[in-house]
Design a protein around this motif. Structure first.
Motif, short mmCIF file in Angstrom:
data_model
loop_
_atom_site.label_atom_id
_atom_site.label_comp_id
_atom_site.label_asym_id
_atom_site.label_seq_id
_atom_site.Cartn_x
_atom_site.Cartn_y
_atom_site.Cartn_z
N GLU A 135 0.83 -1.20 0.00
CA GLU A 135 0.00 0.00 0.00
C GLU A 135 0.86 1.25 0.00
OE1 GLU A 135 -2.42 1.60 -0.84
OE2 GLU A 135 -4.07 0.45 0.04
N TRP A 136 0.24 2.35 -0.41
CA TRP A 136 0.92 3.63 -0.30
C TRP A 136 0.79 4.15 1.12
CZ3 TRP A 136 3.94 4.09 -4.16
CH2 TRP A 136 3.54 3.78 -5.47
N GLU A 148 3.13 12.07 8.90
CA GLU A 148 4.46 11.65 9.28
C GLU A 148 4.78 12.21 10.66
OE1 GLU A 148 8.54 11.65 6.86
OE2 GLU A 148 6.73 11.97 5.66
N GLU A 149 5.57 11.52 11.44
CA GLU A 149 5.98 11.93 12.79
C GLU A 149 4.82 11.90 13.78
OE1 GLU A 149 9.12 12.11 12.94
OE2 GLU A 149 9.79 12.80 10.99
N HIS A 150 3.69 11.32 13.40
CA HIS A 150 2.59 11.20 14.36
C HIS A 150 2.92 10.05 15.32
CE1 HIS A 150 -1.39 10.41 16.02
NE2 HIS A 150 -1.81 11.55 15.49
N PRO A 151 2.69 10.27 16.62
CA PRO A 151 3.06 9.20 17.57
C PRO A 151 2.34 7.88 17.29
CG PRO A 151 2.06 11.10 18.72
CD PRO A 151 2.22 11.49 17.29
N ASP A 154 4.33 5.17 15.70
CA ASP A 154 5.26 4.37 16.51
C ASP A 154 4.60 3.11 17.03
OD1 ASP A 154 7.01 6.36 16.06
OD2 ASP A 154 6.95 7.21 18.08
N THR A 158 6.36 -0.39 11.00
CA THR A 158 6.00 -0.60 9.60
C THR A 158 7.11 -1.28 8.81
OG1 THR A 158 4.74 1.44 9.80
CG2 THR A 158 5.14 0.64 7.57
N SER A 159 6.71 -2.20 7.96
CA SER A 159 7.64 -2.79 7.01
C SER A 159 7.55 -2.01 5.71
CB SER A 159 7.27 -4.25 6.74
OG SER A 159 7.64 -5.05 7.84
N TRP A 160 8.64 -1.42 5.32
CA TRP A 160 8.67 -0.58 4.11
C TRP A 160 9.22 -1.36 2.93
CZ3 TRP A 160 6.31 4.06 4.47
CH2 TRP A 160 6.10 4.56 5.77
N VAL A 161 8.64 -1.11 1.77
CA VAL A 161 9.14 -1.74 0.55
C VAL A 161 10.31 -0.91 0.03
CG1 VAL A 161 8.57 -2.37 -1.82
CG2 VAL A 161 6.90 -2.72 0.00
N ARG A 170 10.09 7.25 0.57
CA ARG A 170 9.87 5.81 0.49
C ARG A 170 8.40 5.59 0.84
NH1 ARG A 170 14.57 3.01 3.16
NH2 ARG A 170 15.46 2.66 1.11
N MET A 172 6.07 3.32 -0.15
CA MET A 172 5.37 2.04 -0.32
C MET A 172 5.62 1.15 0.90
SD MET A 172 5.57 -0.64 -3.49
CE MET A 172 5.53 0.50 -4.85
N LEU A 174 3.94 -2.30 3.56
CA LEU A 174 2.96 -3.38 3.76
C LEU A 174 1.94 -2.84 4.75
CD1 LEU A 174 5.24 -6.53 4.10
CD2 LEU A 174 4.39 -5.37 2.06
N HIS B 348 10.32 14.12 17.46
CA HIS B 348 10.17 12.72 17.08
C HIS B 348 11.28 12.31 16.14
CE1 HIS B 348 8.31 9.33 14.78
NE2 HIS B 348 7.97 8.98 15.99
N ARG B 542 11.68 -6.22 -2.80
CA ARG B 542 12.50 -6.36 -1.60
C ARG B 542 12.00 -5.39 -0.53
NH1 ARG B 542 16.79 -3.90 0.43
NH2 ARG B 542 18.00 -5.19 1.86
N MET B 543 12.13 -5.79 0.73
CA MET B 543 11.79 -4.89 1.83
C MET B 543 12.98 -4.00 2.13
SD MET B 543 8.83 -5.90 2.13
CE MET B 543 8.41 -4.66 3.34
N ALA B 544 12.69 -2.75 2.51
CA ALA B 544 13.77 -1.82 2.83
C ALA B 544 14.37 -2.13 4.19
CB ALA B 544 13.25 -0.39 2.81
N ASN B 545 13.53 -2.64 5.09
CA ASN B 545 14.00 -2.92 6.44
C ASN B 545 13.60 -4.33 6.86
OD1 ASN B 545 11.26 -2.29 6.41
ND2 ASN B 545 11.25 -1.39 8.45
N LEU B 593 2.25 0.30 -7.26
CA LEU B 593 2.10 -0.82 -6.35
C LEU B 593 2.19 -2.10 -7.16
CD1 LEU B 593 -0.91 0.44 -4.19
CD2 LEU B 593 1.51 0.44 -3.57
#
Lengths: 346, 804
Positions: A135-136, A148-151, A154, A158-161, A170, A172, A174, B348, B542-545, B593
């Motif tokens: 997802e975006w 962004e930076e919203h608590p 945390d 998140t797993s980022w593509v 970045r 994209m 999951l 943050h 691929r995943m970035a992290n 996507l």
């Protein structure tokens, strides 16, 4: 001639009486009633006889034939019955031996739960929809009031593509919750809307007994004129009643999620201790089942729905937890290690 | 956030029992996750003062300690290393319930003879009292502890562990929780403004403040206290911090922490002498700038981080951690006390980048209000003056570029009813909001009210925020439960969902077990699918992290994780395994996507039947997999073609591609022996795979019913001898092309002694189904001859024998 017929009849009946098998009856019939039998020969020879004798012998011969046929038929019936009795007597077997195995398949318990939950909401007029798992950032966070930076970010690691835009962002990921699909639905559909959105979600988390990097959620979303928090409560209580049973107590308390206001957490009385407090419920007596609330006006606005005209509620819950609670499963990883000794129990 | 009930009671009267209070707070949004009662088991334990310490006659390490308990003066044997005349301690009389310092077991104290001296009672350690794990010495109480009172009255408390939601930074403070308690129980908060004596020197003459990055720092305020004595904090202060899991440091730092816990405003104390140029500059860090923080680590800063600097350089990372150079030490005589407000996003970002979690950071990140700075600053200044001596300079330095005008919000009874579904009178609304400190102006209307949030609330922006306040203070249980009364929205079911459901149910009917594997996999796993090593084309996402190497790539196929599942199950399943998974794969698309088609993949391996007394121990083969797909597609009403396959993961000659109208939908085959070996599986594995998303359009075809035949069908069996390379498919296609042929079933395939080398025999049963009359033998003979002629012409087939 008459004596001849009488003798023939006596012989035939005597022989018939001695017969014990159905096969022999056929031979007997050929012998005494067949085309080449004595009786047939006599009957054919009648024409050559003088009228008087023909009358007498003919009648007698026909009587003999009829007698033999009737007796044969009785005999056959008697033999067949005897045979059935024997057949029923014969063929004794050990009925305790197992039957021939037919393979039995099972749906994964998560699939079963999703179908069950969807069925409950479908009966309340909610349509099942599915959406992308990759997802975006926009649909997973931004559109849901989580900049962004919203608590709140945390709390959803998140797993980022590995995909970068021209400007180095970045965007994209999951999806961390199925609420991302709500952000899409609000954009693509016009009210009235009632949907439920089951599917896989992902978190950047190490596995342990209560966490896996992939699990399942279902979100629900309703938009119409005149939808209230009382409706939200009614719908969720109805779900809880149907899924957990009539007698299970339910609690509705204030909680916070960026995409709803007012926010709600629904809990059910602990299934293990019944409310007195135990390890499962962290001594609170309650088990949190889902988060919900009245959809935040900004979320509706962003999707092009006028919050002054329409009101809306949304809810989201973890699927995996439901069979865990119902069956007393203490390790979520069992769902994804796919041991058939576990899966075939459901 | 932990909250001490005793501390809470300093600001609000609490009449509810701890469990009722916990329930009210939980229902109103601040969930009480745990309640720790301190001192509920302290019967027979009192505050005593050590009045004499004498040596034990028979032991060097033990002492005879006499204590004053007010009414009596017992002498007991004690081995603690920290005995000091005049100290106040917790004394347990015989019969008191304690926790054994070594075993952790609960026990009742008995009178005992220790090395010949009778000891009736004991001075206790923290561990023995159940306060903490500390057991090095006895607990030394603050000097003000009243001698002779039960310890529970002095030290007993209830600690609530609250889960404060991210929108309520104001509740990350004792005063904030007190306000909640007051609103929920109809009480008032007692909070007097701090006051202290000031010197004649205006603070502005001693320090100048400049905010160079006002977008990241809406407010910076400070006080200056000179002539302080840095020392240990008094016991009460230390006790409080310890209950919150904070280590006492000195009276200055402890005050900043204490006031942060009390008001929710983080504070920072600088050694004023170390501030070069008597100037504070709040600015972005320069690229490459470094600072050594309080923990002694040198940290590299970047331009998107905010620092507090003096004329020479950074003295603190704003809102995250102080610098070592300006730290308060025992020599510090003047304190520059900071109470500021920083942009949540910036804090943050900086905190995350530097990997520095802290209590201060957490509060800033959640967006506390700038208005909070001054009350907290005054309170901390007051406490420092009280506890460390010294004098505060006159006034406060205060730069406030980020002042916002908070406009009142209009709330109507109608809107409230529209959202909650239950009616509230304006009076009820005003009462609930006023209790929370909101300012309500009704201006003679009975239907609407203008509301302004109190200065500590940063989460109130529009009317729905106020509606939640009314609902939670009144109680969510007051909201009725109704079911949606609106007409049902039009339903447009997604056809893929019912296709998936049908497929799943069909497969479990065939005895398959559904599995769900992770969508993430590793390159190594994916490579196992290829008998010859070569790069995956296209490369998977691929995943970035990635969390682990096993979960680095999004699966482009279900095969790898499914085979791993089969492999682990084969280790314990004595009989055959039939597994399937129905899920998405993720196919990269440029600048978008990924495509996420729904794939069905199934595996069969091992013996076809369960081993039983009925016999049967044959192994699954290609035709089992094909049978499943044929049955499934028949059920779905889809006719497909099977064409020669070229899937590298499959056995080169034991595979077939499933196609429809030129689209390749899937594959059936036996896995390549190398692939099977790579997954550590002993037996052959058969696979089927179908792209359901591609299949979907072909399942939608409208079906017409076929009448049940009125005339009897005629069956004829023929056995053909054909060349080895003639396929069943070709034979069947030819036969099917003839009129009246309703079915062609192959019932025997033979090659061996009975037929010439290079040939095979195929036996078919052909079903002729007339529609208009009963067929005569002649008619059937005629068609059959035509069939044989055509098979002979096109495939060189000869008749082997015709069944009678």
């Amino acid at each position: 001639m008459l004596e001849q017929l009488e003798e023939l009849k006596l012989n035939a009946l005597k022989e018939l009486g001695a017969i014990t098998g159905i096969k022999e009856l056929g031979l007997w019939r050929v012998c005494y009633l067949g085309k080449k039998s004595e009786l047939t020969r006599i009957l054919r020879g009648l024409a050559a006889l003088p009228v008087e004798e023909r009358k007498l012998s003919g009648a007698q011969a026909n009587r003999v034939k009829a007698d033999l046929e009737a007796t044969l038929s009785q005999k056959e019936q008697a033999l067949r019955e005897a045979q059935l009795v024997v057949a029923a007597e014969k063929g004794r077997m050990d009925v305790t031996l197992p039957g021939r195995p037919f393979p039995v398949g099972h749906l994964h318990p998560i699939t079963q739960t999703i179908y069950e939950v969807c069925d409950i909401f479908a009966s309340l007029g909610f349509q099942v929809v599915e959406g992308p798992e990759v997802e975006w950032d926009y649909y997973n966070f931004e559109a849901l009031n989580i900049p962004e930076e919203h608590p709140a970010r945390d709390t959803m690691s998140t797993s980022w593509v590995d995909f970068k835009t021209g400007d180095g962002r970045r965007p994209m990921l999951l999806r961390t919750h199925t609420t991302s699909l709500t952000a899409r639905v609000v954009e693509s559909r016009q009210p009235p809307i009632r949907v439920v959105e089951p599917g896989k979600v992902y978190r950047y988390e190490a596995s342990d007994a209560t966490h896996t990097p992939m699990f399942h959620q279902i979100d629900g979303f309703a938009v119409d004129r005149g939808i209230t928090m009382a409706d939200l409560k009614g719908v969720l209580y109805e779900f809880a009643r149907r899924f957990f049973g009539e007698e299970r107590k339910v609690r509705f308390r204030c909680d916070y999620f960026p995409f709803v206001e007012p926010g709600v957490e629904m809990a059910i009385e602990c299934l293990v201790c019944g409310g007195s407090g135990c390890r499962l419920c962290g001594n609170t007596g309650w088990i949190e089942i889902l988060g919900a609330g009245m959809t935040h006006p900004k979320v509706l606005q962003r999707g092009g729905i006028d919050p002054e005209v329409y009101t809306s509620f949304a809810f989201g819950m973890g699927i995996d937890r439901l069979p865990m609670l119902r069956y007393g499963i203490d390790d979520i990883r069992l769902f994804y290690s796919n041991d058939t000794r576990f899966l075939s129990q459901f | 956030m932990k909250v001490s009930l005793n501390w809470l009671k300093e600001y609000v009267n609490v009449s509810l029992s701890p469990s009722d209070l916990a329930h009210r707070l939980t229902m109103a949004g601040s969930e009480v996750k745990g309640t720790q009662v301190i001192g509920d088991k302290w019967e027979g334990i009192t505050v005593g003062q050590i009045t004499a310490i004498n040596p034990h006659p028979n032991a060097d390490r033990l002492r005879l300690v006499t204590l004053d308990l007010g009414t009596e003066q017992p002498t007991v044997v004690c081995g603690a290393p920290n005995l000091r005349l005049g100290d106040r301690v917790a004394f347990a009389s015989v019969g008191a319930q304690l926790i054994d310092g070594h075993s952790g077991q609960v026990f009742r104290l008995k009178s005992a003879k220790i090395r010949g001296v009778v000891s009736s009672g004991m001075a206790c350690s923290e561990r023995e009292l159940g306060i903490s794990d500390s057991h090095e010495g006895i607990l030394i109480l603050p000097a003000e502890a009243p001698v002779g009172i039960p310890l529970a009255d002095y030290l007993g408390d209830v600690i609530f562990d609250l889960d404060v939601t991210p929108n309520r930074p104001d509740c990350l403070s004792v005063v904030g929780i007190a306000r909640e308690v007051a609103a929920l129980t109809g009480q008032r908060v007692h909070l007097s403004e701090a006051s202290y004596e000031e010197s004649a020197v205006p603070v502005d003459q001693q320090i100048s403040i400049e905010i160079a990055a006002p977008e990241l720092c809406p407010r910076y305020s400070a006080s200056l206290i000179t002539g302080v004595t840095v020392a240990e904090s008094p016991g009460w202060l230390q006790q409080r911090l310890l209950k919150y899991g904070m280590r006492p440091i000195n009276n200055i730092v402890d005050v900043t922490n204490y006031v942060m816990l009390e008001y929710g405003q983080p504070l920072h104390a600088f050694d004023y002498q170390q501030i070069k140029g008597k100037k504070i500059i709040v600015r972005r860090a320069a690229g490459g700038e470094t600072i050594t923080t309080l923990d002694g680590v040198e940290r590299l800063l970047s331009e998107d981080m905010l620092v507090i600097a003096d004329e020479e350089g950074a003295v603190a990372v704003a809102g995250v951690m102080g610098g070592a150079c300006s730290e308060v030490t025992d020599e510090t005589a003047s304190i520059l006390l900071e109470a500021a407000n920083f942009s949540p996003a910036s804090i943050h970002h900086t905190g995350n980048t530097l990997r520095l979690p802290s209590e201060a950071r957490m509060r800033f990140e959640r967006g506390i209000r700038p208005e909070l700075a001054l009350p907290a600053l005054k309170r901390a200044t007051q406490l420092i003056v009280e506890l460390a001596g010294g004098k505060a300079d006159k006034g406060l330095a205060d730069i406030y570029p980020g002042r916002l005008d908070h406009k009142p919000i209009l709330l109507s009874t109608d809107k409230l009813k529209k959202v909650l579904g239950v009616e509230f009178s304006l009076d009820q609304i005003v009462a609930a909001l006023t209790a929370l400190g909101f300012d309500c102006r009704t201006e003679a209307s009975t239907l609407e009210v203008w509301v302004t949030a109190p200065y500590w609330r940063s989460d109130i922006h529009q009317d729905v925020d106020l509606i939640e306040e009314v609902a939670r203070i009144t109680g969510y249980d007051k909201i009725p439960a109704t079911l949606l009364g609106q007409p049902l929205p039009r339903q447009n079911p997604e056809p893929i969902l019912s296709l998936k459901q049908k497929v799943r149910h069909c497969l479990i009917g065939y005895g398959f077990q559904e599995v769900i594997t992770y969508s993430l996999t590793s390159l190594e796993m994916l490579n196992r699918l290829l008998p010859e090593s070569r790069p995956l084309e296209p490369p998977p996402l691929r995943m970035a992290n990635p969390m682990t190497a096993e979960q680095e790539y999004l699966r482009p196929s279900l095969r790898a994780n499914l085979l791993a599942t089969l492999s682990s199950n084969r280790k314990h399943e004595a009989v055959g395994v039939r597994l399937f998974e129905l899920g998405k794969v993720y196919l990269p698309q440029p600048n978008d996507l990924p495509e996420e088609p729904e794939i069905l993949c199934g595996l069969l391996s091992g013996s076809r039947q369960e081993r039983s007394w009925h016999g049967g121990d044959s192994a699954f083969d290609f035709y089992d997999a094909k049978g499943v797909i044929e049955g499934l597609l028949d059920k779905l009403g889809v006719e497909v073609n099977f064409e020669k396959g070229s899937d590298a993961s499959l056995h080169p000659s034991k595979q077939v591609a499933i196609t429809i109208a030129g689209n390749r939908l899937g594959t059936i085959g036996e896995l390549h022996p190398k692939v099977v070996a790579a997954f550590d599986i002993a037996d052959a594995v058969c696979l089927f795979e179908i792209n359901l998303s591609q299949l979907l359009p072909f399942t939608a075809a409208h079906k017409m019913f076929q009448p049940v035949p009125r005339f009897p069908a005629v069956e004829r069996d023929i056995a053909l001898v054909v060349d080895d390379d003639v396929t069943h498919y070709r034979v069947q296609s030819i036969i099917r092309g003839f009129p009246l042929v309703a079915g062609v079933t192959i019932f025997d395939v033979y090659s061996g002694k009975q037929v010439p080398t290079g040939k095979k025999s195929l036996a078919y049963r052909i079903t002729f189904q007339p529609l208009t009359h009963t067929l005569t033998d002649d008619e059937v003979d005629k068609i059959q001859q035509q069939i044989l002629d055509k098979l002979s012409q096109e495939l060189g087939a000869t008749l082997r024998r015709q069944a009678p």
